[in-house]
Design a protein around this motif. Structure first.
Motif, PDB file in Angstrom:
ATOM      1  N   ASP A 263      -0.216 -25.979  19.445  1.00 41.80           N
ATOM      2  CA  ASP A 263       0.432 -24.779  19.984  1.00 41.80           C
ATOM      3  C   ASP A 263      -0.584 -23.728  20.419  1.00 41.80           C
ATOM      4  N   ASP A 264      -1.753 -23.700  19.781  1.00 40.20           N
ATOM      5  CA  ASP A 264      -2.720 -22.641  20.029  1.00 40.20           C
ATOM      6  C   ASP A 264      -3.939 -23.215  20.744  1.00 40.20           C
TER       7      ASP A 264
ATOM      8  N   TRP B 104       4.580 -22.722  13.628  1.00 44.05           N
ATOM      9  CA  TRP B 104       3.400 -23.291  14.301  1.00 44.05           C
ATOM     10  C   TRP B 104       3.359 -24.787  14.140  1.00 44.05           C
TER      11      TRP B 104
ATOM     12  N   GLY C  44     -12.192 -18.712  17.856  1.00 39.14           N
ATOM     13  CA  GLY C  44     -11.284 -19.137  18.912  1.00 39.14           C
ATOM     14  C   GLY C  44     -12.021 -19.451  20.193  1.00 39.14           C
TER      15      GLY C  44
ATOM     16  N   THR D 137      -1.204 -13.552  14.449  1.00 43.05           N
ATOM     17  CA  THR D 137      -2.341 -13.546  15.382  1.00 43.05           C
ATOM     18  C   THR D 137      -3.141 -14.847  15.274  1.00 43.05           C
ATOM     19  N   THR D 138      -3.395 -15.290  14.060  1.00 44.99           N
ATOM     20  CA  THR D 138      -4.172 -16.531  13.917  1.00 44.99           C
ATOM     21  C   THR D 138      -3.369 -17.727  14.422  1.00 44.99           C
ATOM     22  N   ALA D 139      -2.047 -17.690  14.263  1.00 46.05           N
ATOM     23  CA  ALA D 139      -1.231 -18.788  14.774  1.00 46.05           C
ATOM     24  C   ALA D 139      -1.236 -18.803  16.308  1.00 46.05           C
ATOM     25  N   LYS D 140      -1.287 -17.628  16.897  1.00 45.52           N
ATOM     26  CA  LYS D 140      -1.242 -17.532  18.365  1.00 45.52           C
ATOM     27  C   LYS D 140      -2.571 -17.956  18.992  1.00 45.52           C
ATOM     28  N   TYR D 141      -3.689 -17.501  18.409  1.00 47.59           N
ATOM     29  CA  TYR D 141      -4.998 -17.748  19.029  1.00 47.59           C
ATOM     30  C   TYR D 141      -5.779 -18.884  18.370  1.00 47.59           C
ATOM     31  N   GLY D 142      -5.391 -19.259  17.170  1.00 48.33           N
ATOM     32  CA  GLY D 142      -5.997 -20.422  16.521  1.00 48.33           C
ATOM     33  C   GLY D 142      -7.246 -20.157  15.711  1.00 48.33           C
TER      34      GLY D 142
ATOM     35  N   SER E 242      -9.869 -15.348  22.770  1.00 51.31           N
ATOM     36  CA  SER E 242      -9.956 -14.461  21.601  1.00 51.31           C
ATOM     37  C   SER E 242     -11.402 -14.136  21.242  1.00 51.31           C
TER      38      SER E 242
END
Lengths: 293, 551
Positions: free
Chosen positions: B80-81, B76, B399, B431-436, B404
């Protein structure tokens, strides 16, 4: 020749003690290996000794799923290889020079080398020095401070002093310079001590954790041991965190204990394999310093 | 030839010394010019921001989270998110998040000594933070908010009572808190618990008082119950000094952080002097003497203690309820799906008393500080102005709405979408890296935390039970003696003794008379270590804190 009863008894006692020591040495490693292949929630109950009760590769998957670990491996391999090459070369150069009795100022140089072995400036002055040399967050902080290690220098100096002068004189007669003599004559005949120094430096570089912690903020430059320490800390703290993260970890069926075990295996096995190849040189090299004054 | 060699040696030594001295001088000049350059930059920054108030100018700030356990998610980077992207759009700030690989306090001290600290730090509220304040290394938040026109931070986004607790004697606030709250939501865990499967097997006896609980433990011992081949003991003897003392609250005390405020003497006293704490220790000794509390626990490492609970060795537990739900029960439920722990409310030890357990602290856990090395303090305070706002809080908790997060509900909280919640439970990091959401956790206000709404089952019930008797212990929880002061050093020594020896001798005394003797002897030993001086310092701190808070 027939051995006396006393000699036989001594042998039996010797064997028993050595077997006991062998078990005591090997058992923790086997136990860690067994834990590393066991399911976390099952391992939490204890009772894992020599083999896993519920086999899984989840712990290794958890360790290796982090691509950062491959970066850390690369950094460690790079620092080990570069560290060995530079350390052997520069320590060898210094030792070769100091091994010559006719070197002007030899005693002063030797004193300047030996004195810091006993007295140091401390951590804060050293940190300030690294900062002022722009080595903070710089890969070279793993190489440059350790380029010449004084204990290794003494070992090499002692070895070089034992070499016959005729070897060098024959090279000089043929027109070789000092440097050429060092590279072409001295280094090839010094393989035992070089292998020993390689092991000392290599193991030191591989196991080094503190310089990564103290002088690096960029995770991409962490060596393996430093990064794995962080990984273990991250696993431990999630036991203390409330909420979703700790629950998520339990759903993944890994625990602190099994992650640590997998981590230990990942960091220890490469050194074990390499050491077995260099063992004969290490054994020879350890004795070198004790034989010659 | 000999004199030539001697001369050469002396020349070499002199050359080395001169080189050494000139290197030191160069380093010191560099440092001075660096400091002036930074000062010049910040002046430039202030004047340019005053000239143009338009779109936020892009700036990258370095934020160091001073904890070895923190690392950025795998692969990350900022932007990115959706969450970090939104933060940069709103504030112009990109954050480069770094963390040390080892002890954060040691690293922070090293950085302070060398003057090499980052723009923003996220750290514990402890002696190290005090060193930064004393070294004038931090901006005060109230000055930054008034200078750069961020009026909502003080008193609105951060409640005034939290500010009052955290401001220094000079009246200034030097930090932005994290996980602050109004009523101790989601922060308190100590509970008195029992194993439901064993409780039912013994006929579900009444558990309304501490005596009832003791009788339940006696029944467990008499019944010789086993679990997966392990004989079940009633309870493990508590090795935690703090827990034994805090259980004095079952006798009506208000003990927190090993101390209490004695209204009779208008002073802060060490917990052992409270009658309730004495009774609590005596209760544990009684359990020990009756064979109800397993003393083996005192000799085990924490890992071994966890093993014992995971094997199902104990019918009762006193500690953080989440330890049972998250760490012991998954192993227990492999054997018996009904083997889990249930919390009960703190049990009154004497009639007419309102029992309670742990107190909470409103000011949360750790803190954000903006250092004087910050290349753009205006950008930093505007960043926090956004993060602390309701929009920023919902963004960092849940998010982006529609991606999210659900729309904001009537409580002002944005819940996670169900599928996102399930994905997070399966793989938190990815999941937290993808959605922030929950990626930063920098300055969270529990008011916006959705965990109450999504927690289910036993965990939810246990938490509700624990929080039903929450009490505000903020002044006692946040008091900290100066580490370098004489009282600070005495307290550090005393804490070392509490952590190692503790009350072990008293708790394992063979008779009541021996218990009394050991208890008061231990207290006397602590007095000889300077405990009374420590109490005087605490009292002064406490009264100053209350007086500051009242201003």
């Amino acid at each position: 020749m027939k051995r006396s009863m006393g000699a036989k008894i001594f042998d039996y006692i010797n064997i028993i003690i050595l077997v006991f020591l062998c078990i005591v040495t090997l058992y923790p490693f086997i136990n860690v290996a067994a834990l590393s292949f066991n399911q976390g929630t099952d391992a939490a109950k204890g009772g894992i000794y020599l083999w896993p009760r519920k086999f899984t590769l989840d712990n290794y998957k958890q360790v290796f799923r982090d691509s950062q670990i491959l970066t850390a491996y690369f950094i460690t391999i790079a620092r080990t290889v570069l560290g060995i090459i530079t350390s052997v070369f520069f320590t060898g150069l210094l030792s070769y020079g100091l091994s010559k009795k006719y070197l002007a100022g030899r005693k002063v140089y030797t004193l300047l080398c030996v004195f810091p072995m006993f007295f140091g400036g401390g951590l804060i002055p050293f940190y300030l020095l690294m900062r002022d040399l722009h080595l903070i967050n710089n890969f070279l902080v793993y190489i440059l401070p350790g380029v010449v290690q004084l204990f290794n220098m003494i070992l090499m100096k002692t070895f070089f002093q034992s070499l016959p002068e005729e070897l060098e004189e024959s090279a000089w007669i043929d027109g070789a310079s000092r440097f050429r003599t060092f590279i072409s004559i001295i280094i090839p005949v010094s393989m035992p001590i070089i292998a020993t120094i390689c092991i000392f430096v290599g193991v030191g570089q591989w196991n080094s954790y503190f310089d990564g912690y103290m002088y690096m903020n960029n995770e991409n430059l962490y060596p393996l041991q430093t990064y794995l320490y962080k990984l273990i800390q991250k696993t431990v703290i999630s036991q203390d965190l409330t909420g979703m993260e700790s629950q998520a970890r339990m759903l993944q069926n890994v625990t602190y204990k099994t992650i640590v075990s997998a981590t230990i295996m990942v960091t220890t096995l490469p050194v074990l394999f390499i050491y077995s190849f260099f063992q004969k040189y290490f054994t020879k090299g350890v004795m070198i310093g004790s034989l010659k004054g | 030839m000999k004199s030539f060699k001697k001369g050469l040696s002396i020349a070499l030594i002199l050359t080395m010394l001169i080189t050494l001295m000139s290197a030191c001088e160069t380093a010191s000049k560099d440092k001075q010019s660096k400091g002036k350059e930074q000062q010049g930059n910040s002046d430039t920054t202030v004047s340019s921001s005053e000239e143009t108030d338009a779109a936020p100018k892009p700036v990258t700030l370095t934020l160091m989270k001073m904890y070895s356990w923190y690392s950025n998610p795998d692969g990350w980077k900022w932007g990115d998110d959706p969450v970090t992207k939104k933060i940069t759009e709103e504030t112009g700030v990109t954050i480069d998040i770094i963390s040390p690989a080892g002890d954060g306090n040691e690293k922070a001290t090293m950085m302070l000594m060398s003057g090499d600290y980052p723009d923003i730090m996220w750290m514990d509220r402890n002696a190290t933070l005090q060193k930064y304040i004393d070294a004038d290394a931090l901006y005060s938040i109230d000055e930054l908010t008034s200078k750069y026109n961020c009026p909502d931070i003080m008193g609105n986004y951060i409640p005034q009572n939290v500010i009052d607790y955290l401001k220094r004697p000079d009246g200034k606030l030097y930090l932005i808190p994290n996980w602050y709250n109004e009523h101790g939501e989601l922060g308190v865990g100590s509970s008195i618990m029992y194993r439901e499967d064993i409780y039912k097997e013994l006929g579900s006896p009444e558990l309304n008082t501490l005596d009832d609980y003791t009788n339940f433990l006696r029944k467990v011992k008499e019944s010789n119950i086993t679990f997966d081949g392990t004989v079940v003991s009633p309870i493990a003897l508590s090795g935690s000094f703090g827990q034994v003392m805090t259980m004095g609250n079952f006798w009506g005390e208000s003990i927190a952080n090993n101390m209490y405020f004695d209204e009779a003497t208008n002073s802060v006293q060490f917990a052992m002097r409270a009658k309730g704490a004495y009774e609590s220790a005596k209760w544990w000794n009684t359990l020990y003497r009756e064979g109800l509390a397993d003393p083996e626990n005192l000799t085990l490492e924490s890992e071994q203690v966890t093993e014992a609970y995971c094997k199902g060795k104990y019918a009762a537990f006193i500690g953080n309820f989440w330890d049972t739900n998250d760490f012991y029960e998954p192993s227990l439920e492999l054997i018996n799906p009904d083997a889990h722990y249930i919390s009960v409310k703190p049990l009154p030890a004497v009639s007419g008393v309102e029992a309670k357990f742990d107190g909470y602290s409103q000011v949360g856990w750790n803190a954000n500080v903006i250092t004087k090395n910050c290349k753009d303090p205006e950008a930093a305070i505007r960043l926090y102005d956004y993060l602390l706002s309701p929009e920023g809080q919902r963004l960092t908790f849940s998010g982006v709405e529609g991606i999210s997060a659900e729309p904001v509900n009537s409580d002002g909280v944005a819940l996670l979408k169900p599928e996102i919640y399930e994905a997070a439970r399966a793989d938190w990091g990815a999941t937290t890296a993808k959605y922030g959401f929950r990626l930063l956790d920098l300055c969270q206000y529990q008011k916006y935390n959705y965990e109450y709404a999504i927690e289910t089952g036993r965990r939810k019930d246990n938490r509700a039970t624990v929080e039903s008797t929450n009490w505000d212990a903020t002044p006692l929880m946040i008091m900290q003696l100066e580490a370098e002061s004489s009282e600070g050093k005495k307290w550090a020594n005393i804490q070392g003794t509490l952590n190692t020896t503790g009350l072990t001798k008293a708790l394992t005394a063979k008779t009541e008379a021996d218990f009394d003797k050991e208890y008061y002897k231990f207290l006397s030993d602590l007095d000889n270590m300077g405990l009374k001086d420590v109490e005087q310092a605490w009292t002064k701190l406490y009264l100053d804190l209350m007086s500051n808070a009242a201003k």
